[in-house]
Write a protein that holds these residues in place. Structure first.
Motif, mmCIF file in Angstrom:
data_model
loop_
_atom_site.group_PDB
_atom_site.id
_atom_site.type_symbol
_atom_site.label_atom_id
_atom_site.label_comp_id
_atom_site.label_asym_id
_atom_site.label_seq_id
_atom_site.Cartn_x
_atom_site.Cartn_y
_atom_site.Cartn_z
ATOM 1 N N PRO A 47 -20.349 30.765 9.892
ATOM 2 C CA PRO A 47 -21.605 31.539 9.510
ATOM 3 C C PRO A 47 -21.664 32.981 10.249
ATOM 4 O O PRO A 47 -21.145 32.839 11.696
ATOM 5 C CB PRO A 47 -22.775 30.830 9.805
ATOM 6 C CG PRO A 47 -22.396 29.823 10.507
ATOM 7 C CD PRO A 47 -20.918 29.594 10.274
ATOM 8 N N GLY A 48 -22.151 34.117 9.892
ATOM 9 C CA GLY A 48 -22.140 35.189 10.731
ATOM 10 C C GLY A 48 -23.188 35.346 11.742
ATOM 11 O O GLY A 48 -22.825 36.076 12.622
ATOM 12 N N ASP A 49 -24.029 34.415 11.701
ATOM 13 C CA ASP A 49 -24.951 34.431 12.925
ATOM 14 C C ASP A 49 -24.826 33.443 14.039
ATOM 15 O O ASP A 49 -25.363 33.313 14.805
ATOM 16 C CB ASP A 49 -26.464 34.123 12.504
ATOM 17 C CG ASP A 49 -26.408 32.584 11.818
ATOM 18 O OD1 ASP A 49 -25.315 32.050 11.483
ATOM 19 O OD2 ASP A 49 -27.655 32.096 11.642
ATOM 20 N N SER A 66 -11.598 34.039 10.394
ATOM 21 C CA SER A 66 -12.790 33.967 9.669
ATOM 22 C C SER A 66 -13.984 34.450 10.549
ATOM 23 O O SER A 66 -15.066 34.615 9.622
ATOM 24 C CB SER A 66 -12.876 32.343 9.530
ATOM 25 O OG SER A 66 -14.063 31.882 8.911
ATOM 26 N N ALA A 67 -13.923 34.438 11.565
ATOM 27 C CA ALA A 67 -15.134 35.000 12.432
ATOM 28 C C ALA A 67 -14.601 36.376 13.023
ATOM 29 O O ALA A 67 -14.674 36.243 14.439
ATOM 30 C CB ALA A 67 -16.016 34.083 13.113
ATOM 31 N N LYS A 70 -16.126 37.510 16.821
ATOM 32 C CA LYS A 70 -16.879 36.474 17.594
ATOM 33 C C LYS A 70 -16.000 35.956 18.833
ATOM 34 O O LYS A 70 -14.850 35.759 18.678
ATOM 35 C CB LYS A 70 -17.365 35.445 16.708
ATOM 36 C CG LYS A 70 -18.115 35.942 15.514
ATOM 37 C CD LYS A 70 -19.577 36.096 15.833
ATOM 38 C CE LYS A 70 -20.283 36.520 14.549
ATOM 39 N NZ LYS A 70 -21.684 37.003 14.999
#
Length: 99
Positions: A47-49, A66-67, A70
Protein backbone atom coordinates in the motif's frame (compact mmCIF):
# COMPACT_ATOMS: atom_id res chain seq x y z
CA UNK A 1 14.77 8.24 7.88
CA UNK A 2 14.58 8.38 11.65
CA UNK A 3 12.96 5.42 13.38
CA UNK A 4 10.74 7.72 15.45
CA UNK A 5 9.05 8.87 12.21
CA UNK A 6 7.78 5.36 11.33
CA UNK A 7 4.03 4.89 11.85
CA UNK A 8 3.26 2.03 9.44
CA UNK A 9 5.40 -0.95 8.44
CA UNK A 10 4.43 -3.42 5.76
CA UNK A 11 5.92 -6.90 5.85
CA UNK A 12 5.86 -8.00 2.22
CA UNK A 13 5.82 -11.67 1.26
CA UNK A 14 5.55 -13.90 -1.77
CA UNK A 15 5.01 -17.58 -1.12
CA UNK A 16 2.48 -17.40 1.71
CA UNK A 17 4.39 -20.00 3.74
CA UNK A 18 3.55 -18.34 7.05
CA UNK A 19 7.05 -17.22 8.04
CA UNK A 20 6.40 -13.61 7.08
CA UNK A 21 3.09 -13.71 8.96
CA UNK A 22 5.02 -14.76 12.07
CA UNK A 23 7.47 -11.89 11.52
CA UNK A 24 4.63 -9.38 11.12
CA UNK A 25 3.01 -10.66 14.32
CA UNK A 26 6.29 -10.42 16.20
CA UNK A 27 6.90 -6.87 14.97
CA UNK A 28 3.34 -5.89 15.84
CA UNK A 29 3.86 -7.05 19.44
CA UNK A 30 7.29 -5.43 19.77
CA UNK A 31 6.21 -2.08 18.34
CA UNK A 32 2.70 -1.76 19.78
CA UNK A 33 3.81 0.66 22.52
CA UNK A 34 5.69 2.75 19.95
CA UNK A 35 2.41 3.35 18.09
CA UNK A 36 3.53 1.60 14.91
CA UNK A 37 1.02 -0.33 12.81
CA UNK A 38 2.32 -3.48 11.12
CA UNK A 39 0.58 -5.04 8.13
CA UNK A 40 1.30 -8.14 6.08
CA UNK A 41 0.77 -7.90 2.31
CA UNK A 42 1.89 -9.55 -0.93
CA UNK A 43 5.04 -7.95 -2.34
CA UNK A 44 3.18 -6.87 -5.48
CA UNK A 45 0.45 -5.09 -3.47
CA UNK A 46 2.33 -2.83 -1.05
CA UNK A 47 0.00 0.00 0.00
CA UNK A 48 1.06 3.56 -0.73
CA UNK A 49 0.67 4.68 2.88
CA UNK A 50 3.46 2.41 4.14
CA UNK A 51 6.31 4.33 5.76
CA UNK A 52 8.68 1.39 5.43
CA UNK A 53 8.70 -2.07 3.84
CA UNK A 54 10.32 -5.14 5.41
CA UNK A 55 10.91 -8.19 3.21
CA UNK A 56 13.21 -11.13 2.63
CA UNK A 57 16.36 -10.21 0.70
CA UNK A 58 15.18 -12.35 -2.23
CA UNK A 59 12.16 -10.05 -2.64
CA UNK A 60 14.00 -6.74 -2.30
CA UNK A 61 14.02 -5.86 -6.01
CA UNK A 62 10.32 -6.66 -6.39
CA UNK A 63 9.47 -4.61 -3.29
CA UNK A 64 11.44 -1.65 -4.67
CA UNK A 65 9.52 -1.77 -7.93
CA UNK A 66 6.18 -2.20 -6.14
CA UNK A 67 6.87 0.64 -3.68
CA UNK A 68 9.21 3.09 -5.43
CA UNK A 69 10.72 5.66 -3.12
CA UNK A 70 9.82 3.77 0.05
CA UNK A 71 12.60 2.65 2.39
CA UNK A 72 13.08 -1.12 2.20
CA UNK A 73 14.69 -3.17 4.98
CA UNK A 74 15.68 -6.64 3.85
CA UNK A 75 16.54 -9.61 6.03
CA UNK A 76 17.91 -13.12 5.58
CA UNK A 77 16.29 -14.98 8.52
CA UNK A 78 12.59 -14.58 9.31
CA UNK A 79 12.99 -14.56 13.09
CA UNK A 80 16.00 -13.17 14.91
CA UNK A 81 17.62 -11.40 11.95
CA UNK A 82 20.03 -8.59 12.97
CA UNK A 83 18.55 -6.19 10.36
CA UNK A 84 15.11 -6.52 11.95
CA UNK A 85 16.60 -6.12 15.45
CA UNK A 86 18.31 -2.88 14.33
CA UNK A 87 15.03 -1.64 12.85
CA UNK A 88 13.12 -2.29 16.08
CA UNK A 89 15.83 -0.55 18.13
CA UNK A 90 15.82 2.49 15.81
CA UNK A 91 12.04 2.80 16.12
CA UNK A 92 11.98 2.38 19.90
CA UNK A 93 15.06 4.50 20.68
CA UNK A 94 15.22 6.80 17.68
CA UNK A 95 17.99 6.53 15.16
CA UNK A 96 18.63 6.36 11.48
CA UNK A 97 17.15 3.49 9.50
CA UNK A 98 19.35 2.37 6.64
CA UNK A 99 17.26 1.65 3.56
Amino acid sequence: MDGKDIRKIVVACDAGMGSSVMLASSLRKELRKAGVAVEHTPVNSIPGDADLVVCHAGLGARARSSAPGKPIVTFQVFLGDPAVARLVAAIKDGGEIGA
